[in-house]
Design a protein around this motif. Structure first.
Motif, PDB file in Angstrom:
ATOM      1  N   ALA A 264       0.840  -1.136  -0.001  1.00  0.00           N
ATOM      2  CA  ALA A 264      -0.086   0.068   0.074  1.00  0.00           C
ATOM      3  C   ALA A 264       0.935   1.206   0.041  1.00  0.00           C
ATOM      4  O   ALA A 264       0.448   2.256  -0.817  1.00  0.00           O
ATOM      5  N   LYS A 265       2.043   1.413   0.693  1.00  0.00           N
ATOM      6  CA  LYS A 265       2.715   2.468   0.660  1.00  0.00           C
ATOM      7  C   LYS A 265       3.105   2.803  -0.699  1.00  0.00           C
ATOM      8  O   LYS A 265       3.238   4.059  -1.137  1.00  0.00           O
ATOM      9  N   SER A 266       3.792   1.743  -1.474  1.00  0.00           N
ATOM     10  CA  SER A 266       4.241   2.305  -2.835  1.00  0.00           C
ATOM     11  C   SER A 266       3.065   2.508  -3.674  1.00  0.00           C
ATOM     12  O   SER A 266       3.000   3.520  -4.433  1.00  0.00           O
ATOM     13  N   VAL A 267       1.975   1.846  -3.693  1.00  0.00           N
ATOM     14  CA  VAL A 267       0.422   2.400  -4.318  1.00  0.00           C
ATOM     15  C   VAL A 267       0.306   3.617  -4.018  1.00  0.00           C
ATOM     16  O   VAL A 267       0.171   4.501  -4.863  1.00  0.00           O
ATOM     17  N   LEU A 268       0.113   4.119  -2.896  1.00  0.00           N
ATOM     18  CA  LEU A 268      -0.349   5.375  -2.567  1.00  0.00           C
ATOM     19  C   LEU A 268       0.694   6.679  -2.790  1.00  0.00           C
ATOM     20  O   LEU A 268       0.095   7.383  -3.488  1.00  0.00           O
ATOM     21  N   CYS A 269       1.982   6.324  -2.721  1.00  0.00           N
ATOM     22  CA  CYS A 269       2.979   7.349  -2.959  1.00  0.00           C
ATOM     23  C   CYS A 269       3.121   7.567  -4.630  1.00  0.00           C
ATOM     24  O   CYS A 269       3.065   8.693  -4.724  1.00  0.00           O
ATOM     25  N   ARG A 270       2.801   6.393  -5.224  1.00  0.00           N
ATOM     26  CA  ARG A 270       2.939   6.674  -6.989  1.00  0.00           C
ATOM     27  C   ARG A 270       1.533   7.338  -7.112  1.00  0.00           C
ATOM     28  O   ARG A 270       1.702   8.014  -8.119  1.00  0.00           O
ATOM     29  N   ALA A 271       0.572   6.858  -6.672  1.00  0.00           N
ATOM     30  CA  ALA A 271      -0.904   7.593  -7.098  1.00  0.00           C
ATOM     31  C   ALA A 271      -0.714   9.072  -6.804  1.00  0.00           C
ATOM     32  O   ALA A 271      -1.354   9.891  -7.532  1.00  0.00           O
ATOM     33  N   ASP A 272      -0.082   9.538  -5.658  1.00  0.00           N
ATOM     34  CA  ASP A 272       0.070  10.588  -5.173  1.00  0.00           C
ATOM     35  C   ASP A 272       0.742  11.925  -6.447  1.00  0.00           C
ATOM     36  O   ASP A 272       0.601  12.964  -6.668  1.00  0.00           O
ATOM     37  N   VAL A 273       1.872  10.939  -7.109  1.00  0.00           N
ATOM     38  CA  VAL A 273       2.450  11.865  -8.231  1.00  0.00           C
ATOM     39  C   VAL A 273       1.843  11.312  -9.673  1.00  0.00           C
ATOM     40  O   VAL A 273       2.452  11.605 -10.721  1.00  0.00           O
ATOM     41  N   HIS A 274       0.640  10.694  -9.537  1.00  0.00           N
ATOM     42  CA  HIS A 274      -0.115  10.375 -10.749  1.00  0.00           C
ATOM     43  C   HIS A 274       0.823   9.156 -11.777  1.00  0.00           C
ATOM     44  O   HIS A 274       0.527   9.178 -12.770  1.00  0.00           O
ATOM     45  N   ASP A 275       1.300   8.315 -10.887  1.00  0.00           N
ATOM     46  CA  ASP A 275       1.856   7.166 -11.562  1.00  0.00           C
ATOM     47  C   ASP A 275       0.941   6.025 -11.128  1.00  0.00           C
ATOM     48  O   ASP A 275       1.022   5.512 -10.004  1.00  0.00           O
ATOM     49  N   TYR A 276       0.111   5.694 -12.299  1.00  0.00           N
ATOM     50  CA  TYR A 276      -0.911   4.533 -11.953  1.00  0.00           C
ATOM     51  C   TYR A 276      -0.545   3.198 -12.436  1.00  0.00           C
ATOM     52  O   TYR A 276      -1.511   2.305 -12.630  1.00  0.00           O
ATOM     53  N   LYS A 277       0.842   2.930 -12.665  1.00  0.00           N
ATOM     54  CA  LYS A 277       1.161   1.445 -12.935  1.00  0.00           C
ATOM     55  C   LYS A 277       1.173   0.528 -11.905  1.00  0.00           C
ATOM     56  O   LYS A 277       1.034   0.977 -10.841  1.00  0.00           O
ATOM     57  N   LEU A 278       0.962  -0.740 -11.971  1.00  0.00           N
ATOM     58  CA  LEU A 278       0.863  -1.661 -11.298  1.00  0.00           C
ATOM     59  C   LEU A 278       2.046  -1.866 -10.580  1.00  0.00           C
ATOM     60  O   LEU A 278       3.308  -1.494 -11.231  1.00  0.00           O
ATOM     61  N   CYS A 279       1.955  -2.224  -9.353  1.00  0.00           N
ATOM     62  CA  CYS A 279       3.534  -2.436  -8.750  1.00  0.00           C
ATOM     63  C   CYS A 279       4.278  -3.610  -9.307  1.00  0.00           C
ATOM     64  O   CYS A 279       3.811  -4.493 -10.089  1.00  0.00           O
ATOM     65  N   ALA A 280       5.519  -3.462  -9.095  1.00  0.00           N
ATOM     66  CA  ALA A 280       6.420  -4.384  -9.642  1.00  0.00           C
ATOM     67  C   ALA A 280       6.220  -5.737  -9.239  1.00  0.00           C
ATOM     68  O   ALA A 280       6.408  -6.624  -9.932  1.00  0.00           O
ATOM     69  N   VAL A 281       5.864  -5.886  -7.757  1.00  0.00           N
ATOM     70  CA  VAL A 281       5.562  -7.090  -7.319  1.00  0.00           C
ATOM     71  C   VAL A 281       4.261  -7.316  -6.909  1.00  0.00           C
ATOM     72  O   VAL A 281       3.543  -6.342  -6.094  1.00  0.00           O
ATOM     73  N   PRO A 282       3.431  -8.339  -7.322  1.00  0.00           N
ATOM     74  CA  PRO A 282       2.165  -8.529  -6.847  1.00  0.00           C
ATOM     75  C   PRO A 282       1.797  -8.835  -5.377  1.00  0.00           C
ATOM     76  O   PRO A 282       2.798  -8.955  -4.588  1.00  0.00           O
ATOM     77  N   GLY A 283       0.713  -8.337  -4.774  1.00  0.00           N
ATOM     78  CA  GLY A 283       0.447  -8.227  -3.377  1.00  0.00           C
ATOM     79  C   GLY A 283       0.192  -9.941  -3.168  1.00  0.00           C
ATOM     80  O   GLY A 283       0.158 -10.670  -4.093  1.00  0.00           O
ATOM     81  N   ARG A 284       0.063 -10.127  -2.099  1.00  0.00           N
ATOM     82  CA  ARG A 284      -0.136 -11.552  -1.604  1.00  0.00           C
ATOM     83  C   ARG A 284      -1.514 -11.727  -0.732  1.00  0.00           C
ATOM     84  O   ARG A 284      -2.370 -10.556  -0.412  1.00  0.00           O
ATOM     85  N   GLU A 285      -2.074 -12.751  -0.620  1.00  0.00           N
ATOM     86  CA  GLU A 285      -3.472 -12.994   0.077  1.00  0.00           C
ATOM     87  C   GLU A 285      -3.656 -13.436   1.408  1.00  0.00           C
ATOM     88  O   GLU A 285      -2.616 -14.530   1.394  1.00  0.00           O
ATOM     89  N   LEU A 286      -3.945 -13.128   2.254  1.00  0.00           N
ATOM     90  CA  LEU A 286      -4.014 -13.551   3.579  1.00  0.00           C
ATOM     91  C   LEU A 286      -4.337 -15.086   4.015  1.00  0.00           C
ATOM     92  O   LEU A 286      -3.540 -15.929   4.541  1.00  0.00           O
ATOM     93  N   ARG A 287      -5.210 -15.590   3.200  1.00  0.00           N
ATOM     94  CA  ARG A 287      -5.315 -16.813   2.938  1.00  0.00           C
ATOM     95  C   ARG A 287      -4.468 -18.071   2.734  1.00  0.00           C
ATOM     96  O   ARG A 287      -4.388 -19.190   3.139  1.00  0.00           O
ATOM     97  N   ASP A 288      -3.234 -17.458   2.169  1.00  0.00           N
ATOM     98  CA  ASP A 288      -2.041 -18.315   1.662  1.00  0.00           C
ATOM     99  C   ASP A 288      -1.284 -17.986   2.800  1.00  0.00           C
ATOM    100  O   ASP A 288       0.040 -18.532   2.392  1.00  0.00           O
ATOM    101  N   MET A 289      -1.360 -17.358   3.687  1.00  0.00           N
ATOM    102  CA  MET A 289      -0.006 -16.966   4.790  1.00  0.00           C
ATOM    103  C   MET A 289      -0.307 -17.500   6.117  1.00  0.00           C
ATOM    104  O   MET A 289      -1.503 -17.982   6.558  1.00  0.00           O
ATOM    105  N   THR A 290       0.766 -17.758   6.730  1.00  0.00           N
ATOM    106  CA  THR A 290       0.675 -17.994   8.287  1.00  0.00           C
ATOM    107  C   THR A 290       1.016 -16.634   9.060  1.00  0.00           C
ATOM    108  O   THR A 290       2.117 -16.130   8.947  1.00  0.00           O
ATOM    109  N   VAL A 291       0.044 -16.600  10.159  1.00  0.00           N
ATOM    110  CA  VAL A 291       0.200 -15.188  10.826  1.00  0.00           C
ATOM    111  C   VAL A 291       0.583 -15.539  12.184  1.00  0.00           C
ATOM    112  O   VAL A 291      -0.231 -16.463  12.879  1.00  0.00           O
TER     113      VAL A 291
END
Length: 320
Positions: free
Chosen positions: A122-149
């Protein structure tokens, strides 16, 4: 009927409004003081044996002595933790310390928000959106269901976090010095080795200071995320920064940071910040920093105010 007086130090506008709203219901006369408690402001409590303080101010021996000289016998801190108060000195002076419980949902909700922000970049997404860079992140996000917390600390807040995580379908592991919750407990070593996300919910004391130190950070799962909404000094911040910089950890989201006192809750826009660890963290693309605000909801503030008043009234009744 004579009203009970309470001196309330370090009171922000929102807290002051709530104290004025709820005090009459309990027959309490609040003396609301914006300045924090100190040896210099202790005389403002004169006439009231009960005072309320915030969690942002260190209360040392000199302050306690001044309060004692002005008739203070009970201090209710508007927080769960009491690590900002010299408890041993208070005991020697005969001053009783009380804390308050408040809605664990406030911190639990915020913790889930930080977890989701971390694994979705989210930090990268929001910072880039603030300067009108709307490309997808270089690395996709992850889903909680696939993770151990891993939940480090299963008190009221830790349990509330577990309750929320159950809805995401992830695996949940827990560690606590005194296991009591309905949870899958493992050793601390196993928790660190298996967790994709580690979230901290322990109180700060001599046993838990830097519980996440350099050695334990090195033993964590490669690419794991660290979330802290408890106390900054649970983590060796220098070791955490190094692990974030060299890619050993995937990211961190911290609502609390070592040395935050005098910085968080202040407008430092045009002021120098001397906490180099905080400055280094904020420059990292994989670190999210928020200013100790997880507890800050209307519901939690109401709990804090009403429980503060009740604490003081119970002490007064016991004293009589």
């Amino acid at each position: 009927m004579e009203k009970t007086g309470i001196t309330i130090y370090g009171c922000e506008k929102d807290e002051a409004e709530m104290f004025r709203r709820y005090s009459p219901r309990y027959g309490v006369e609040p003396t609301i003081i914006k300045s924090v408690v100190s040896a210099e402001t202790a005389a403002l409590a004169s006439g009231n044996c009960c005072i309320s303080v915030n969690h942002k101010t260190e209360i040392d021996l000199s302050t306690l002595r001044a309060l004692k000289e002005n008739g203070v016998a009970y201090i209710s801190t508007r927080s769960i933790g009491c690590n900002h108060i010299d408890i041993k000195a208070a005991e020697k002076l005969g001053i009783t310390i009380g804390n308050v419980a408040y809605s664990p949902a406030s911190v639990a909700d915020y913790t889930l928000m930080l977890i989701l922000m971390s694994i979705r970049n989210a930090k990268s997404v929001l910072c880039r959106a603030d300067v009108h860079d709307y490309k997808l992140c270089a690395v996709p996000g992850r889903e909680l269901r696939d993770m151990t917390v891993g939940v480090l600390g299963t008190g009221r807040i830790g349990q509330a976090v577990i309750d929320r995580l159950n809805g995401f379908g992830c695996r949940i592991l827990s560690y606590n010095l005194d296991p009591q919750a309905k949870a899958e407990y493992v050793t601390l070593g196993e928790l660190l080795r298996q967790s994709d996300i580690l979230t901290l919910h322990m109180p700060l004391n001599a046993d838990t200071y830097h519980i996440l130190d350099r050695k334990r950070i090195q033993s964590m799962k490669h690419g794991a995320f660290v979330i802290n909404t408890a106390r900054g000094s649970l983590i060796d911040t220098e070791a955490l920064i190094r692990a974030l910089e060299n890619g050993r950890l995937g990211g961190a989201a911290l609502d609390v940071v070592e040395g935050e006192e005098g910085i968080f809750y202040h407008d430092c826009t045009n002021k120098p910040i001397h906490n180099q660890l905080l400055l280094r963290l904020q420059k990292l693309p994989n670190a999210i920093i928020t200013p100790h605000t997880a507890f800050y909801t209307e519901h939690a503030l109401q709990d804090i105010v009403e429980n503060t008043i009740q604490n003081c009234l119970e002490f007064e009744r016991g004293k009589r």
